[in-house]
Design an enzyme around this catalytic site. Structure first.
Site, short mmCIF file in Angstrom:
data_model
loop_
_atom_site.label_atom_id
_atom_site.label_comp_id
_atom_site.label_asym_id
_atom_site.label_seq_id
_atom_site.Cartn_x
_atom_site.Cartn_y
_atom_site.Cartn_z
N ARG A 1 0.66 11.45 -9.32
CA ARG A 1 1.17 10.14 -8.88
C ARG A 1 2.57 9.90 -9.40
O ARG A 1 3.32 9.11 -8.87
CB ARG A 1 0.28 9.01 -9.42
CG ARG A 1 -1.13 8.98 -8.87
CD ARG A 1 -1.81 7.70 -9.33
NE ARG A 1 -3.25 7.71 -9.21
CZ ARG A 1 -3.92 7.36 -8.10
NH1 ARG A 1 -3.26 6.99 -7.03
NH2 ARG A 1 -5.23 7.39 -8.07
N GLU B 1 0.85 -1.19 0.00
CA GLU B 1 0.00 0.00 0.00
C GLU B 1 0.88 1.24 0.00
O GLU B 1 2.01 1.22 0.49
CB GLU B 1 -0.90 -0.09 1.24
CG GLU B 1 -1.79 1.08 1.54
CD GLU B 1 -2.86 1.36 0.50
OE1 GLU B 1 -2.51 1.48 -0.68
OE2 GLU B 1 -4.03 1.49 0.89
N ASP B 2 0.37 2.33 -0.56
CA ASP B 2 1.14 3.58 -0.56
C ASP B 2 1.11 4.28 0.80
O ASP B 2 2.13 4.76 1.28
CB ASP B 2 0.64 4.54 -1.67
CG ASP B 2 -0.88 4.74 -1.66
OD1 ASP B 2 -1.57 4.18 -0.78
OD2 ASP B 2 -1.37 5.47 -2.54
N PHE C 1 -1.93 16.24 3.90
CA PHE C 1 -2.29 15.62 2.62
C PHE C 1 -1.07 15.67 1.71
O PHE C 1 -0.53 16.73 1.42
CB PHE C 1 -3.47 16.34 1.97
CG PHE C 1 -3.95 15.61 0.74
CD1 PHE C 1 -4.73 14.47 0.88
CD2 PHE C 1 -3.61 16.04 -0.53
CE1 PHE C 1 -5.16 13.76 -0.25
CE2 PHE C 1 -4.03 15.35 -1.66
CZ PHE C 1 -4.81 14.21 -1.51
N ASP D 1 -3.92 5.71 6.39
CA ASP D 1 -4.40 6.93 7.03
C ASP D 1 -5.41 6.53 8.12
O ASP D 1 -5.03 6.24 9.25
CB ASP D 1 -5.00 7.83 5.95
CG ASP D 1 -5.43 9.19 6.47
OD1 ASP D 1 -5.12 9.51 7.63
OD2 ASP D 1 -6.08 9.94 5.72
P1 IMP Z 1 -7.49 4.96 4.72
O1 IMP Z 1 -8.56 3.96 4.42
O2 IMP Z 1 -8.05 6.22 5.34
O3 IMP Z 1 -6.34 4.41 5.52
O4 IMP Z 1 -7.00 5.51 3.36
C1 IMP Z 1 -6.06 4.92 2.60
C2 IMP Z 1 -6.11 5.47 1.19
O5 IMP Z 1 -6.47 6.84 1.16
C3 IMP Z 1 -4.76 5.37 0.57
O6 IMP Z 1 -4.61 4.16 -0.10
C4 IMP Z 1 -4.73 6.56 -0.35
O7 IMP Z 1 -5.23 6.18 -1.61
C5 IMP Z 1 -5.66 7.56 0.26
N1 IMP Z 1 -4.93 8.61 1.02
C6 IMP Z 1 -4.77 8.72 2.35
N2 IMP Z 1 -4.03 9.78 2.68
C7 IMP Z 1 -3.68 10.36 1.51
C8 IMP Z 1 -2.87 11.52 1.18
O8 IMP Z 1 -2.30 12.23 2.03
N3 IMP Z 1 -2.74 11.79 -0.14
C9 IMP Z 1 -3.31 11.04 -1.13
N4 IMP Z 1 -4.06 9.95 -0.86
C10 IMP Z 1 -4.24 9.63 0.45
MG MG Z 2 -4.43 3.85 -2.14
#
Ligand code: IMP
Ligand code: MG
Length: 184
Positions: A166, A100-101, A153, A104
């Site tokens: 990206r 995963e990138d 962000f 959050d």
């Molecule tokens: P989560 O479900 O809130 O943990 O979100 C994870 C996904 O949200 C990641 O795979 C990203 O695609 C997106 N995401 C979360 N934070 C960022 C950010 O700072 N920039 C861009 N995409 C984000």
């Molecule tokens: Mg993602």
């Protein structure tokens, strides 16, 4: 480069990403000897990271991809996790390593892990380049973390703003005016 004009500051440099990716690859090589894991990339954000990471994994692995969305192109999280593209192979009795990138809120991974466990995976672990501990809405700690970052962000190296940026080779913070301007 031309795209630098959107970036207020570089948070994780190309050089740092290289070092971190190499070290994660070495750990994974050691932990997955003889386990032939299925490395599952979460599209599209995983692309640059996964591509670099696997070159540092020196044991047998297979690759597959899923596309799971939670952000729908903007900067705010939603509670919904939608499966847009599923795996091509079965995960039953296999070691799964999700690439995963960024983690959050933790909701995306929580949903994907539960799904793969339900499908009979032997073990599901996660490697993420970035981790935002302050963003957590559910209690979750990834197994392999590249860099912990503050609740900002960020874009680049797979991470998008409205599906763009990206392709930046580093991770940076967007200039605030980019949000307020039309960016299409
Ligand atoms: P989560 O479900 O809130 O943990 O979100 C994870 C996904 O949200 C990641 O795979 C990203 O695609 C997106 N995401 C979360 N934070 C960022 C950010 O700072 N920039 C861009 N995409 C984000
Ligand atoms: Mg993602």
């Amino acid at each position: 480069m031309e795209l630098d004009k959107y970036i207020e500051k570089v948070l994780v440099s190309q050089k740092e990403i290289e070092t971190v990716t190499k070290s994660l690859g070495a750990k994974i090589t050691k932990d997955y000897k003889n386990k032939k894991p299925l490395v599952v990339g979460l599209l599209k954000g995983c692309i640059p990271f996964m591509s670099d990471l696997i070159k540092h994994i020196d044991t047998n692995i297979e690759l597959d991809f899923m596309n799971v969305s939670s952000y729908y192109g903007g900067i705010e999280s939603t509670a919904d996790v939608k499966i847009e593209k599923d795996l091509s192979v079965t995960v039953k009795d296999r070691y799964i390593l999700i690439a995963e990138d960024i983690v959050d809120s933790g909701r995306t991974l929580n949903a994907v892990i539960k799904l793969l466990e339900y499908r009979g995976a032997k073990e599901v672990k996660v490697v993420t380049l970035l981790n935002k501990p302050e963003g957590r809405l559910i209690d979750y700690v990834p197994d392999y973390i590249g860099v912990d970052i503050p609740k900002l962000f960020v874009v680049g190296y797979g991470l998008d703003y409205k599906e763009q940026l990206r392709n930046l080779p580093y991770v940076g913070v967007l200039k605030p005016e980019v949000y307020t301007k039309d960016f299409n």
